[in-house]
Design a protein around this motif. Structure first.
Motif, short mmCIF file in Angstrom:
data_model
loop_
_atom_site.label_atom_id
_atom_site.label_comp_id
_atom_site.label_asym_id
_atom_site.label_seq_id
_atom_site.Cartn_x
_atom_site.Cartn_y
_atom_site.Cartn_z
N TYR A 45 77.89 45.91 -4.99
CA TYR A 45 78.99 45.16 -5.59
C TYR A 45 78.56 44.45 -6.86
O TYR A 45 77.55 43.75 -6.88
CB TYR A 45 79.51 44.14 -4.58
CG TYR A 45 80.54 43.19 -5.12
CD1 TYR A 45 81.83 43.61 -5.40
CD2 TYR A 45 80.22 41.86 -5.36
CE1 TYR A 45 82.79 42.74 -5.89
CE2 TYR A 45 81.17 40.97 -5.86
CZ TYR A 45 82.44 41.42 -6.12
OH TYR A 45 83.38 40.54 -6.60
N ASP A 46 79.32 44.61 -7.91
CA ASP A 46 79.12 43.89 -9.16
C ASP A 46 80.46 43.25 -9.51
O ASP A 46 81.41 43.94 -9.88
CB ASP A 46 78.69 44.86 -10.27
CG ASP A 46 78.45 44.17 -11.60
OD1 ASP A 46 78.88 43.00 -11.79
OD2 ASP A 46 77.83 44.79 -12.48
N PRO A 47 80.58 41.91 -9.40
CA PRO A 47 81.87 41.26 -9.65
C PRO A 47 82.41 41.50 -11.05
O PRO A 47 83.62 41.44 -11.26
CB PRO A 47 81.59 39.78 -9.40
CG PRO A 47 80.12 39.62 -9.47
CD PRO A 47 79.53 40.96 -9.08
N GLU A 48 81.54 41.81 -12.02
CA GLU A 48 82.01 42.10 -13.37
C GLU A 48 82.72 43.44 -13.46
O GLU A 48 83.43 43.71 -14.43
CB GLU A 48 80.84 42.05 -14.35
CG GLU A 48 80.26 40.66 -14.52
CD GLU A 48 79.09 40.65 -15.48
OE1 GLU A 48 79.09 41.43 -16.45
OE2 GLU A 48 78.17 39.86 -15.25
N LEU A 49 82.52 44.31 -12.45
CA LEU A 49 83.17 45.62 -12.43
C LEU A 49 84.23 45.70 -11.32
O LEU A 49 84.68 46.77 -10.95
CB LEU A 49 82.13 46.73 -12.26
CG LEU A 49 81.12 46.82 -13.41
CD1 LEU A 49 80.11 47.93 -13.14
CD2 LEU A 49 81.81 47.02 -14.75
N SER A 50 84.61 44.54 -10.82
CA SER A 50 85.68 44.39 -9.84
C SER A 50 86.76 43.59 -10.55
O SER A 50 86.65 42.37 -10.71
CB SER A 50 85.16 43.65 -8.60
OG SER A 50 86.19 43.48 -7.66
N LEU A 51 87.80 44.28 -11.04
CA LEU A 51 88.77 43.67 -11.94
C LEU A 51 90.13 43.49 -11.28
O LEU A 51 90.61 44.38 -10.56
CB LEU A 51 88.94 44.52 -13.19
CG LEU A 51 87.66 44.86 -13.95
CD1 LEU A 51 87.97 45.76 -15.14
CD2 LEU A 51 86.95 43.61 -14.40
N VAL A 52 90.74 42.35 -11.57
CA VAL A 52 92.09 42.08 -11.08
C VAL A 52 93.04 41.91 -12.26
O VAL A 52 92.63 41.51 -13.35
CB VAL A 52 92.15 40.82 -10.18
CG1 VAL A 52 91.36 41.03 -8.90
CG2 VAL A 52 91.67 39.58 -10.91
N CYS A 53 94.29 42.21 -12.01
CA CYS A 53 95.37 41.93 -12.94
C CYS A 53 96.20 40.83 -12.31
O CYS A 53 96.64 40.96 -11.16
CB CYS A 53 96.22 43.18 -13.16
SG CYS A 53 97.64 42.87 -14.25
N VAL A 54 96.39 39.74 -13.04
CA VAL A 54 97.09 38.57 -12.52
C VAL A 54 98.32 38.28 -13.37
O VAL A 54 98.24 38.28 -14.61
CB VAL A 54 96.15 37.33 -12.53
CG1 VAL A 54 96.87 36.11 -11.98
CG2 VAL A 54 94.88 37.61 -11.75
N GLU A 55 99.44 38.08 -12.70
CA GLU A 55 100.66 37.65 -13.37
C GLU A 55 101.19 36.43 -12.64
O GLU A 55 101.41 36.48 -11.42
CB GLU A 55 101.72 38.75 -13.39
CG GLU A 55 102.97 38.30 -14.14
CD GLU A 55 103.99 39.40 -14.34
OE1 GLU A 55 105.16 39.15 -14.04
OE2 GLU A 55 103.61 40.50 -14.78
N ASP A 56 101.41 35.36 -13.37
CA ASP A 56 101.92 34.10 -12.80
C ASP A 56 101.14 33.67 -11.56
O ASP A 56 101.71 33.26 -10.55
CB ASP A 56 103.41 34.21 -12.46
CG ASP A 56 104.27 34.40 -13.71
OD1 ASP A 56 103.90 33.85 -14.77
OD2 ASP A 56 105.29 35.09 -13.62
N GLY A 57 99.81 33.81 -11.61
CA GLY A 57 98.96 33.36 -10.52
C GLY A 57 98.84 34.32 -9.35
O GLY A 57 98.13 34.04 -8.38
N THR A 58 99.52 35.46 -9.40
CA THR A 58 99.50 36.44 -8.32
C THR A 58 98.74 37.69 -8.75
O THR A 58 98.98 38.21 -9.85
CB THR A 58 100.93 36.85 -7.91
OG1 THR A 58 101.63 35.68 -7.49
CG2 THR A 58 100.93 37.88 -6.80
#
Length: 181
Positions: A45-58
């Motif tokens: 696991y590399d947190p820099e390569l684990s990406l999220v898309c966030v809209e309005d905190g979700t």
């Protein structure tokens, strides 16, 4: 970070539940959420390569790139990354979120020194990111997959020169696959 109506960023410690919700919604099962949890708690696991898309905190989208090796018959190993999984909440699909997540992940992967990325997925979708059939390079997945669905992306000129063999995924992938059978 990329800013649109949403934000793309690295996963943070409090994101696990939101990521699991996106994966469960997108795949209509918990297998991918369990896979990500196993990877998150492993050396793969590399947190820099684990990406999220966030809209309005979700959290509305997610992508993960994990280290793999391509092992030739002579045991020569070439490091690479696997793109898996990628998911977007059903009500946010067709807005370009998956595309931006993948493009940002590819960019970050290259910045971190990766030269090759593999993916198991719909060829028509992944060709837009320059993925091509891994079979052309004699690179095989460890499982039976439909023709053309296992793909590879070279991040540098000649990165695939003299690279061939079977891709070996982190143990978490095998553990998840075993529970599905």
């Amino acid at each position: 970070m990329i800013t649109m109506p949403w934000t793309i960023r690295s996963e943070e410690p409090d994101d696990a539940a939101g990521i699991a919700a996106v994966l469960t919604d997108a795949f209509s099962r918990k297998d991918e959420a369990e896979l990500v949890s196993l990877i998150r708690n492993s050396g793969a696991y590399d947190p820099e390569l684990s990406l999220v898309c966030v809209e309005d905190g979700t959290i509305v989208g997610y992508v993960l790139f994990s280290p793999v090796v391509i092992r030739a018959a002579d045991c020569d190993e070439t490091p690479a990354l696997a793109l898996a999984p990628v998911a977007v909440l059903s009500q946010f699909r067709n807005q370009g979120i998956g595309t931006v997540l993948i493009e940002e992940g590819i960019h970050r992967s290259h910045q971190k020194g990766a030269k090759i990325i593999v993916v198991l997925g719909e060829p028509g979708y992944y060709r837009r990111f320059r993925f091509e059939s891994a079979k052309v390079y004699e690179i095989q997945p460890p499982w039976e997959v439909p023709e053309g669905y296992f793909m590879v992306l070279s991040l540098e000129t000649n990165a695939l020169r003299d690279v061939h063999g079977m891709v070996h995924y982190p143990e978490a992938f095998a553990r998840t696959a075993d529970t599905q059978q």
